[in-house]
Write a protein that holds these residues in place. Structure first.
Motif, PDB file in Angstrom:
ATOM      1  N   GLN A 249      55.361  39.941  40.679  1.00 52.68           N
ATOM      2  CA  GLN A 249      55.196  39.845  42.118  1.00 52.68           C
ATOM      3  C   GLN A 249      56.418  40.420  42.814  1.00 52.68           C
TER       4      GLN A 249
ATOM      5  N   GLU B 155      55.225  39.691  55.839  1.00 58.03           N
ATOM      6  CA  GLU B 155      54.003  40.488  55.970  1.00 58.03           C
ATOM      7  C   GLU B 155      54.093  41.748  55.126  1.00 58.03           C
TER       8      GLU B 155
ATOM      9  N   ARG C 296      53.522  40.845  51.546  1.00 55.74           N
ATOM     10  CA  ARG C 296      52.096  40.567  51.345  1.00 55.74           C
ATOM     11  C   ARG C 296      51.319  41.875  51.185  1.00 55.74           C
ATOM     12  N   VAL C 297      51.564  42.829  52.086  1.00 55.87           N
ATOM     13  CA  VAL C 297      50.855  44.107  52.046  1.00 55.87           C
ATOM     14  C   VAL C 297      51.194  44.878  50.769  1.00 55.87           C
TER      15      VAL C 297
ATOM     16  N   ASN D 116      52.230  43.687  47.819  1.00 57.78           N
ATOM     17  CA  ASN D 116      51.596  43.042  46.663  1.00 57.78           C
ATOM     18  C   ASN D 116      50.090  43.295  46.648  1.00 57.78           C
ATOM     19  N   GLU D 117      49.477  43.294  47.814  1.00 56.91           N
ATOM     20  CA  GLU D 117      48.044  43.560  47.917  1.00 56.91           C
ATOM     21  C   GLU D 117      47.743  44.987  47.450  1.00 56.91           C
ATOM     22  N   LYS D 118      48.542  45.933  47.905  1.00 59.88           N
ATOM     23  CA  LYS D 118      48.346  47.334  47.530  1.00 59.88           C
ATOM     24  C   LYS D 118      48.551  47.536  46.031  1.00 59.88           C
TER      25      LYS D 118
ATOM     26  N   GLU E 261      48.206  45.286  43.679  1.00 63.93           N
ATOM     27  CA  GLU E 261      47.085  44.634  42.984  1.00 63.93           C
ATOM     28  C   GLU E 261      45.845  45.516  43.039  1.00 63.93           C
ATOM     29  N   GLU E 262      45.606  46.113  44.183  1.00 61.87           N
ATOM     30  CA  GLU E 262      44.461  47.011  44.355  1.00 61.87           C
ATOM     31  C   GLU E 262      44.555  48.207  43.408  1.00 61.87           C
ATOM     32  N   CYS E 263      45.735  48.795  43.310  1.00 60.31           N
ATOM     33  CA  CYS E 263      45.933  49.943  42.423  1.00 60.31           C
ATOM     34  C   CYS E 263      45.773  49.543  40.961  1.00 60.31           C
ATOM     35  N   GLU E 264      46.253  48.358  40.616  1.00 58.24           N
ATOM     36  CA  GLU E 264      46.119  47.866  39.247  1.00 58.24           C
ATOM     37  C   GLU E 264      44.639  47.651  38.905  1.00 58.24           C
ATOM     38  N   SER E 265      43.880  47.129  39.848  1.00 64.21           N
ATOM     39  CA  SER E 265      42.445  46.919  39.641  1.00 64.21           C
ATOM     40  C   SER E 265      41.723  48.244  39.473  1.00 64.21           C
TER      41      SER E 265
END
Length: 79
Positions: A3, A56, A59-60, A62-64, A66-70
């Motif tokens: 993270q 913020e 958060r953005v 980590n979200e990005k 995670e999205e790339c990892e998925s």
């Protein structure tokens, strides 16, 4: 994936996945990602300089990431 936190250095962040995080950082005005000074700056410090809420931004990012990892996992599954 580790993270990202406010204490993460910009240099470390770029080493995690530059293609995912650079557009986010450019989008908030951090255009000198290759600058030696920015490499040793924390996300929190960089956010303060650019007038961005550090929580913020984290958060953005980590979200990005995670999205790339998925997305990468889905590509491997299809192959």
């Amino acid at each position: 994936m580790a993270q990202i936190t406010k204490e993460t250095m910009i240099g470390e962040l770029l080493n995690v996945n530059v293609d995912a995080v650079a557009p986010v950082l450019f989008g908030i005005g951090m255009h000198c990602l290759g600058c030696p000074a920015s490499q040793m700056e924390t996300i929190e410090e960089a956010a303060a300089v650019h007038g961005v809420d550090a929580d913020e931004l984290v958060r953005v990012l980590n979200e990005k990431l995670e999205e790339c990892e998925s997305d990468e996992g889905e590509k491997e599954t299809r192959q």
